[in-house]
Design an enzyme around this catalytic site. Structure first.
Site, short mmCIF file in Angstrom:
data_model
loop_
_atom_site.label_atom_id
_atom_site.label_comp_id
_atom_site.label_asym_id
_atom_site.label_seq_id
_atom_site.Cartn_x
_atom_site.Cartn_y
_atom_site.Cartn_z
N ASP A 131 0.82 -1.21 0.00
CA ASP A 131 0.00 0.00 0.00
C ASP A 131 0.86 1.26 0.00
O ASP A 131 2.06 1.23 0.30
CB ASP A 131 -0.89 0.03 1.24
CG ASP A 131 -1.93 -1.08 1.24
OD1 ASP A 131 -2.24 -1.60 0.16
OD2 ASP A 131 -2.41 -1.44 2.33
N TYR A 177 5.90 -10.12 7.32
CA TYR A 177 5.68 -8.69 7.51
C TYR A 177 6.02 -8.33 8.96
O TYR A 177 5.94 -9.17 9.85
CB TYR A 177 4.22 -8.31 7.28
CG TYR A 177 3.78 -8.26 5.84
CD1 TYR A 177 3.89 -7.08 5.10
CD2 TYR A 177 3.23 -9.38 5.22
CE1 TYR A 177 3.46 -7.03 3.78
CE2 TYR A 177 2.81 -9.33 3.90
CZ TYR A 177 2.94 -8.15 3.19
OH TYR A 177 2.52 -8.10 1.88
#
Length: 245
Positions: free
Chosen positions: A53, A111
């Site tokens: 993103d 992540y």
């Protein structure tokens, strides 16, 4: 035709995310493709392991591209890091078999999300951590992490409205490592839905603040309702650390 694999590190603050848009100068993919064209004289489209993103960072994003250039890997690495902006760095270049695909061959990803947990904000980590002023209960947060591990339908932890594809994912590991006021939350799984890490993180934080009970995790899995989960925390504290093949 050569198949080249790139491992990429980037600071996502200035960009609208990974995926190339109409204005390629504002995406990671667009910047790299523009520099590859300058390097090879070819119009090249790179394939990333997945999208990140706007504002999200990467320590180990992976992409591949096809080219006929006869440059060595060392020459390509030198050229790219010379002409790319200094907030995008190619850390490794590898020659791969023809069938290697950066997205379709992914086995898993790691992540991490950084939280600055202190009443006093941070100057040094302000661009890479989410500031939470109130004290967090780490025991409750760890208990929430344990309930998220395993194979579940994560649609309730996603911004997806509907999906024709399966929303079942498997998380192998979630851990929280404390470095003073800085909490590093790591997520390892076979795959992640849209905003899944940021919504899981928002839910874990609200459990740590006492706003939600630990049991809400099971309710979200059962009822599949996004509104029961926590907020979607900001992207600037999220890192794509590693892609597994």
């Amino acid at each position: 035709m050569r198949n080249i694999k790139l491992t990429i590190e980037y600071d996502g603050r200035r960009y609208l995310g990974w995926q190339r848009l109409g204005d390629s100068e504002k995406t990671i993919q667009g910047k790299i493709e523009s520099t590859l064209k300058q390097m090879t004289g070819e119009v090249i489209e790179i394939t990333g392991s997945g999208r990140t993103d706007a504002g999200t960072h990467a320590r180990g994003q992976v992409a591949n591209f096809k080219t006929t250039t006869d440059m060595t890997r060392e020459q390509m690495l030198s050229f790219l890091n010379r002409y790319l902006p200094n907030d995008i760095v190619i850390t490794k270049i590898e020659e791969m078999p023809e069938r290697f695909h950066a997205r379709y061959n992914v086995k898993g990803k790691k992540y991490s999300y950084n939280i600055w947990n202190s009443e006093v904000p941070t100057a040094l980590h302000r661009h890479t951590s989410f500031h939470v002023k109130q004290p967090l209960d780490l025991d409750k947060m760890q208990a929430a992490c344990e309930r998220l591990i395993g194979e579940h339908d994560f649609i309730g932890f996603s911004s997806l409205k509907k999906s024709k594809k399966s929303t079942i994912r498997t998380l192998q590991e979630i851990s929280i490592v404390q470095h003073g006021n800085l909490l590093e939350c790591q997520f390892i799984g076979e795959g992640f839905l849209y905003n899944m890490v940021r919504i899981m993180m928002g839910t874990i934080i609200e459990i740590g603040l006492g706003k939600l009970p630990v049991e809400v995790i099971d309710e979200i899995f059962e009822k599949k309702i996004r509104q029961q989960a926590g907020e979607t925390v900001p992207a600037h504290a999220l890192f794509l650390d590693e892609v597994y093949y």
